[in-house]
Scaffold this motif. Structure first.
Motif, PDB file in Angstrom:
ATOM      1  N   THR A 112     -20.383  18.550 -23.062  1.00 43.12           N
ATOM      2  CA  THR A 112     -19.230  17.643 -23.039  1.00 43.12           C
ATOM      3  C   THR A 112     -17.974  18.376 -22.560  1.00 43.12           C
ATOM      4  O   THR A 112     -17.185  17.842 -21.749  1.00 43.12           O
ATOM      5  CB  THR A 112     -19.012  17.058 -24.437  1.00 43.12           C
ATOM      6  OG1 THR A 112     -20.214  16.383 -24.856  1.00 43.12           O
ATOM      7  CG2 THR A 112     -17.875  16.057 -24.436  1.00 43.12           C
TER       8      THR A 112
ATOM      9  N   LEU B  31     -18.264  18.865 -18.966  1.00 39.48           N
ATOM     10  CA  LEU B  31     -17.977  17.609 -18.282  1.00 39.48           C
ATOM     11  C   LEU B  31     -16.474  17.357 -18.212  1.00 39.48           C
ATOM     12  O   LEU B  31     -15.947  16.917 -17.177  1.00 39.48           O
ATOM     13  CB  LEU B  31     -18.685  16.463 -19.009  1.00 39.48           C
ATOM     14  CG  LEU B  31     -18.480  15.065 -18.426  1.00 39.48           C
ATOM     15  CD1 LEU B  31     -19.005  14.999 -16.992  1.00 39.48           C
ATOM     16  CD2 LEU B  31     -19.180  14.021 -19.300  1.00 39.48           C
TER      17      LEU B  31
ATOM     18  N   ARG C 223     -14.369  16.974 -14.957  1.00 38.51           N
ATOM     19  CA  ARG C 223     -13.493  15.828 -14.726  1.00 38.51           C
ATOM     20  C   ARG C 223     -12.060  16.291 -14.413  1.00 38.51           C
ATOM     21  O   ARG C 223     -11.369  15.717 -13.545  1.00 38.51           O
ATOM     22  CB  ARG C 223     -13.504  14.914 -15.940  1.00 38.51           C
ATOM     23  CG  ARG C 223     -14.787  14.098 -16.056  1.00 38.51           C
ATOM     24  CD  ARG C 223     -14.784  13.251 -17.296  1.00 38.51           C
ATOM     25  NE  ARG C 223     -15.988  12.421 -17.350  1.00 38.51           N
ATOM     26  CZ  ARG C 223     -16.324  11.668 -18.392  1.00 38.51           C
ATOM     27  NH1 ARG C 223     -15.534  11.652 -19.464  1.00 38.51           N
ATOM     28  NH2 ARG C 223     -17.421  10.942 -18.350  1.00 38.51           N
TER      29      ARG C 223
ATOM     30  N   ILE D 180     -20.050  15.074 -11.314  1.00 39.91           N
ATOM     31  CA  ILE D 180     -19.819  14.213 -12.485  1.00 39.91           C
ATOM     32  C   ILE D 180     -21.100  13.470 -12.862  1.00 39.91           C
ATOM     33  O   ILE D 180     -21.460  13.351 -14.050  1.00 39.91           O
ATOM     34  CB  ILE D 180     -18.668  13.235 -12.184  1.00 39.91           C
ATOM     35  CG1 ILE D 180     -17.341  14.007 -12.106  1.00 39.91           C
ATOM     36  CG2 ILE D 180     -18.589  12.157 -13.262  1.00 39.91           C
ATOM     37  CD1 ILE D 180     -16.185  13.171 -11.588  1.00 39.91           C
TER      38      ILE D 180
ATOM     39  N   ALA E 159     -23.424  15.878 -14.444  1.00 35.96           N
ATOM     40  CA  ALA E 159     -22.931  16.200 -15.793  1.00 35.96           C
ATOM     41  C   ALA E 159     -23.200  15.043 -16.753  1.00 35.96           C
ATOM     42  O   ALA E 159     -23.610  15.248 -17.909  1.00 35.96           O
ATOM     43  CB  ALA E 159     -21.432  16.517 -15.736  1.00 35.96           C
ATOM     44  N   ASP E 160     -22.967  13.796 -16.258  1.00 32.94           N
ATOM     45  CA  ASP E 160     -23.254  12.639 -17.117  1.00 32.94           C
ATOM     46  C   ASP E 160     -24.741  12.558 -17.462  1.00 32.94           C
ATOM     47  O   ASP E 160     -25.120  12.269 -18.613  1.00 32.94           O
ATOM     48  CB  ASP E 160     -22.814  11.344 -16.412  1.00 32.94           C
ATOM     49  CG  ASP E 160     -21.284  11.244 -16.324  1.00 32.94           C
ATOM     50  OD1 ASP E 160     -20.613  11.882 -17.170  1.00 32.94           O
ATOM     51  OD2 ASP E 160     -20.786  10.530 -15.434  1.00 32.94           O
TER      52      ASP E 160
ATOM     53  N   ALA F 225     -25.540  15.261 -19.914  1.00 28.21           N
ATOM     54  CA  ALA F 225     -25.021  14.895 -21.236  1.00 28.21           C
ATOM     55  C   ALA F 225     -25.886  13.810 -21.871  1.00 28.21           C
ATOM     56  O   ALA F 225     -26.175  13.839 -23.075  1.00 28.21           O
ATOM     57  CB  ALA F 225     -23.571  14.419 -21.104  1.00 28.21           C
TER      58      ALA F 225
END
Length: 367
Positions: free
Chosen positions: A173, A176, A180, A257, A260-261, A264
């Protein structure tokens, strides 16, 4: 003085039945020697009846000697009573011998103690069996507790793994968030580049307008217009290059992103699955603990019930032993009382016989 008697006596080497010349039976009775032969109809009762019949239907007596006849009758009756008494005494002696033998066997302290020891040994064996069953139940309970401890250890390990996954999720997180932030920075840079490109485009337009104005003002300034056009083309190319670089940077940032999403999301799914497994393991361990505790309680109750039953049987055996001791004492008292009554009866019958003999002797001496 003369007298007439009926000879109903028999030799000791012959049967006691009147008129029977057979020898007495050789069968062992455990008491006095038999007085009658092997004929089952020759016994004390039938012999008494035969003597009574002979006495009743014997040879006629002289009517002129009533005293002599009475004395003979008294002597005959006394003799028969003595024989009957002897036979009765023999039967009583046989019964007494059998009763004494049974009483000795019944009152044998060693046999009684052996039986009591056997009952105690059986009680001890039952207690040992109950203890062994209880020990087995305890061992099974210990094994279940060990298994429960292992389950709890595995549950703790699953919880630790869940915590590690949560830590990794937190790190993902944070990464991420950093991505971001980097994307926002790239977007801001792209916005600045776009603003600069737009400014350049506006300047190019202004230059174009100036060129147009210059062209309208003076055609001789064509060379300057060409340079302005060249500058505008260069500015357009630079703006296009900036737009391309911005688009590529945005695509790269969006890809990062998205990855990463996805990472996650995977971490969240693995963490949720690990949490579910940990919860299931803890619930299963709790159920097994409850079942083990119930089985242990049931085993302890069963062992206690077996021990109580064994104690009850031991108490019953002790009560039976006490009852047997009381019955033995009662039998001894009854045997003593019966023997005393037999002795009293024998003494009374002996006194009667002595009196009859005395009366017979007196009648013989009278003129």
């Amino acid at each position: 003085m003369s007298s007439t008697t009926t000879d109903t006596t028999t030799d000791a080497t012959t049967c006691g039945f009147p008129g029977c010349t057979q020898p007495p039976s050789r069968r062992e009775t455990g008491g006095r020697p038999p007085a009658y032969c092997d004929d089952d109809s020759h016994n004390a009762q039938t012999a008494f009846r035969e003597r009574a019949r002979l006495a009743k239907h014997g040879p006629p007596r002289r009517p002129d000697a009533p005293v002599t006849q009475a004395a003979a009758s008294v002597r005959s009756l006394a003799t028969r009573m003595a024989e009957e008494l002897n036979n009765h005494v023999a039967g009583v002696a046989d019964l007494a011998d059998a009763a004494i033998t049974a009483l000795v066997t019944y009152s044998d302290r060693e046999s009684f103690e052996v039986e009591l020891q056997r009952a105690a040994l059986e009680h001890q064996r039952e207690i040992v069996a109950a203890n062994e069953e209880l020990q087995s139940q305890r061992e099974r309970t210990d094994a279940l507790l060990t298994e429960i401890a292992d389950q709890r250890a595995r549950a703790d390990l699953a919880v630790a793994e869940q915590a590690a996954l949560a830590d990794r999720l937190d790190k993902a997180t944070r990464n991420l968030e950093e991505l971001r932030a980097a994307l926002d920075s790239i977007r801001q840079q792209n916005a600045e580049e776009t603003a600069r490109a737009n400014a350049e485009a506006r300047r190019a337009e202004e230059l174009e307008q100036a060129v147009l104005a210059a062209n309208r003002a003076a055609e001789d300034r064509a060379a300057e217009r060409d340079r302005a056009n060249a500058d505008r083309d260069a500015a357009d190319a630079a703006a296009d290059a900036e737009r391309t670089r911005s688009a590529e940077a945005i695509e790269r940032a969006e890809g990062l992103i998205a990855r990463a999403d996805a990472a996650a999301e995977d971490e969240r799914a693995r963490a949720a699955a690990a949490a579910d497994r940990a919860d299931a393991a803890v619930a299963a361990a709790d159920r097994r603990v409850d079942a083990a505790e119930q089985r242990a309680a049931s085993a302890i109750d069963n062992a206690n019930e077996v021990a109580r039953a064994a104690e009850a049987r031991a108490d019953a055996a002790e009560r039976r032993a006490d009852d047997a001791e009381r019955r033995r004492a009662d039998a001894e008292r009854r045997t003593d009382a019966a023997a005393e009554r037999y002795r009293e009866e024998l003494a009374a019958m002996g006194a009667i016989i002595d009196q009859l003999r005395s009366d017979a002797d007196k009648s013989d001496t009278e003129p």
